[in-house]
Write an enzyme that holds these catalytic residues in place. Sequence first.
Site, PDB file in Angstrom:
ATOM      1  N   HIS A 267       0.829  -1.207   0.000  1.00  0.00           N
ATOM      2  CA  HIS A 267       0.000   0.000   0.000  1.00  0.00           C
ATOM      3  C   HIS A 267       0.864   1.257   0.000  1.00  0.00           C
ATOM      4  O   HIS A 267       0.501   2.271  -0.603  1.00  0.00           O
ATOM      5  CB  HIS A 267      -0.921   0.004   1.230  1.00  0.00           C
ATOM      6  CG  HIS A 267      -1.722  -1.246   1.362  1.00  0.00           C
ATOM      7  ND1 HIS A 267      -1.813  -1.964   2.525  1.00  0.00           N
ATOM      8  CD2 HIS A 267      -2.452  -1.936   0.447  1.00  0.00           C
ATOM      9  CE1 HIS A 267      -2.567  -3.027   2.327  1.00  0.00           C
ATOM     10  NE2 HIS A 267      -2.961  -3.045   1.081  1.00  0.00           N
TER      11      HIS A 267
ATOM     12  N   ASP B  10      -6.494   4.711   0.725  1.00  0.00           N
ATOM     13  CA  ASP B  10      -6.669   3.417   0.072  1.00  0.00           C
ATOM     14  C   ASP B  10      -7.904   2.745   0.664  1.00  0.00           C
ATOM     15  O   ASP B  10      -8.598   3.311   1.514  1.00  0.00           O
ATOM     16  CB  ASP B  10      -5.407   2.551   0.161  1.00  0.00           C
ATOM     17  CG  ASP B  10      -4.985   2.219   1.590  1.00  0.00           C
ATOM     18  OD1 ASP B  10      -5.872   2.002   2.436  1.00  0.00           O
ATOM     19  OD2 ASP B  10      -3.761   2.171   1.860  1.00  0.00           O
TER      20      ASP B  10
ATOM     21  N   GLN C  49      13.997  -6.019  -6.625  1.00  0.00           N
ATOM     22  CA  GLN C  49      13.138  -6.546  -7.686  1.00  0.00           C
ATOM     23  C   GLN C  49      13.046  -5.630  -8.892  1.00  0.00           C
ATOM     24  O   GLN C  49      13.056  -6.098 -10.029  1.00  0.00           O
ATOM     25  CB  GLN C  49      11.736  -6.819  -7.125  1.00  0.00           C
ATOM     26  CG  GLN C  49      10.763  -7.375  -8.160  1.00  0.00           C
ATOM     27  CD  GLN C  49       9.542  -7.980  -7.528  1.00  0.00           C
ATOM     28  OE1 GLN C  49       9.632  -8.955  -6.792  1.00  0.00           O
ATOM     29  NE2 GLN C  49       8.376  -7.400  -7.795  1.00  0.00           N
TER      30      GLN C  49
ATOM     31  N   HIS D 141       3.917 -14.481  -6.923  1.00  0.00           N
ATOM     32  CA  HIS D 141       2.636 -14.599  -6.216  1.00  0.00           C
ATOM     33  C   HIS D 141       1.568 -13.725  -6.862  1.00  0.00           C
ATOM     34  O   HIS D 141       0.413 -13.776  -6.477  1.00  0.00           O
ATOM     35  CB  HIS D 141       2.819 -14.197  -4.756  1.00  0.00           C
ATOM     36  CG  HIS D 141       3.144 -12.737  -4.559  1.00  0.00           C
ATOM     37  ND1 HIS D 141       4.151 -12.101  -5.243  1.00  0.00           N
ATOM     38  CD2 HIS D 141       2.595 -11.797  -3.753  1.00  0.00           C
ATOM     39  CE1 HIS D 141       4.203 -10.828  -4.857  1.00  0.00           C
ATOM     40  NE2 HIS D 141       3.272 -10.620  -3.970  1.00  0.00           N
TER      41      HIS D 141
ATOM     42  N   ASN E   8       1.392  -5.015  -7.328  1.00  0.00           N
ATOM     43  CA  ASN E   8       2.616  -4.245  -7.571  1.00  0.00           C
ATOM     44  C   ASN E   8       3.613  -5.050  -8.400  1.00  0.00           C
ATOM     45  O   ASN E   8       4.180  -4.554  -9.382  1.00  0.00           O
ATOM     46  CB  ASN E   8       3.279  -3.845  -6.245  1.00  0.00           C
ATOM     47  CG  ASN E   8       2.557  -2.713  -5.556  1.00  0.00           C
ATOM     48  OD1 ASN E   8       1.828  -1.955  -6.179  1.00  0.00           O
ATOM     49  ND2 ASN E   8       2.745  -2.597  -4.257  1.00  0.00           N
ATOM     50  N   SER E   9       3.832  -6.311  -8.009  1.00  0.00           N
ATOM     51  CA  SER E   9       4.771  -7.160  -8.745  1.00  0.00           C
ATOM     52  C   SER E   9       4.284  -7.419 -10.166  1.00  0.00           C
ATOM     53  O   SER E   9       5.075  -7.441 -11.119  1.00  0.00           O
ATOM     54  CB  SER E   9       4.958  -8.493  -8.014  1.00  0.00           C
ATOM     55  OG  SER E   9       5.654  -8.311  -6.796  1.00  0.00           O
TER      56      SER E   9
ATOM     57  N   ALA F 291      -5.376 -12.968  -0.581  1.00  0.00           N
ATOM     58  CA  ALA F 291      -6.090 -11.746  -0.987  1.00  0.00           C
ATOM     59  C   ALA F 291      -6.702 -11.930  -2.380  1.00  0.00           C
ATOM     60  O   ALA F 291      -7.312 -12.957  -2.662  1.00  0.00           O
ATOM     61  CB  ALA F 291      -5.163 -10.530  -0.907  1.00  0.00           C
TER      62      ALA F 291
END
Length: 482
Positions: free
Chosen positions: A18, A115, A350, A365, A369-370, A388
């Site tokens: 977040h 958010d 990353q 996963h 974001n990834s 989630a």
Amino acid sequence: MQNPNPHAVLLASPGMGHFIPAVELGKHLATHHGFDVTIFVVAADASITESPLFKPPQTPNPLNLVLLPPVDVSALVNSTASVVTRLVIMMREALPLLQAAISSMKSRPTALIVDMFGTEALAIAEEFDMLKYVFITSTAWFLAVTVHFPYIDEEAEHKHRVMKRPLDVPGCRSIRHEDTLDLFLDQTDRNLFSGFARIGMEISNADGILVNTWQDLEPSTLRALENEKFLGRVVKASVFPVGPLVRPIGQSSKSEVMDWLDMQPMESVIYVSFGSGGTLSAKQTTELAWGLELSQQRFVWVVRPPVDGDASANFFNVTNSHDGTPSYLPSGFFTRIRNKGMVVLMWASQTEILAHKSIGGFLSHCGWNSTLESMVNGVPMVVWPLYAEQQMNAAMLAEELKVAVRPKIQPNAGVIEREEIAGMVRRVMELKGNEMRDKVKELQRSAIQALMQGGSSYNSLERVSKDCELKLHRLSATALGA
């Protein structure tokens, strides 16, 4: 005295998933749209201040990042409470701190952006006559489910939860039971159910909803959110796709991983990481190790000690074999993969890795974001959803966008065996991955275009900017007339 620039206050809930999008949104508002930006961060402790993201960029309107005093909710929630429940309660406990912080500002902010876990703070925006926005740090499809959720009747819920039928979402792709949100599977926590319904209602009644997606990625869902025949009848707010907002690539730093990647052929390495919160069982960690080895593909794997939900979790990470292989990986693993792979313990950079020319795949996963970072770098994926809305992300990536492959069974429903893992890795990295790679390169070009001046996401933020400027002018006129 009223500030001549619109001033946006952002409220970021706990967790890097977040915090990162809030910082990137703040940067875009400050750098490209003339805002002054203050980001209030809610956290369980002060460790987040150690993140390099806590150092604002040198822009004409630098971000002001403020860590609110940590909140302790241990006495308010039991140890079995869901992550969502804990987040909502932490944000609720932080409301007086936010109210006091805004009250003490010399000039009144123009807008509050929260958010989905901070929607109760929208009442504070009303108290201070600020525009109120919600920033969805996930997909438009997830937003659609969230705003539809309060209106799901008992029959539809029963069919989905108990009879395992797909859940229909007006104007959008339906959700299969195996791809559904955790809260539909949890039969015990009705507070979670009612809390999610409340969040859906509060989002719908904001002045605007910002979503970390872009127009060309989810066109039909974005249309459904504004079409009165579908979700537009319950969503009162305008929907602004503003993504993909991801961490920029930092200055390339020398490291063992980057040096190793420099020596590999172009698009020959698969990067394996389960995000900041993802963990696997001991058996699944072993199968993943064997699967990567069997695939015969080059890899970089960010590995964490496994967690089995029992006392053995504390046993791992205490011994290494003769070649340095941790006890939770197959004996001799480091020796056997020395020329093919690299294992990084706990953490790696990353953004820099995914942007490297030698990376040709990402086993992830599929946290949003990834996922965005993979798409903006044109990297196809092996999706391995853990919790989630990640099951929904996996379905969209593999079946709708066709830029990923996914396991035959859900990772949380059983162990994915080494042969299947090796097969998925080869599908992405070898010739059959070329079609996926072409599709994700198209998305990469589309994403870059959306954020450029005149692009769809740039224009969305410009519309938000214009609304805030109008609000600012009204506030100034009121102050002059007082």
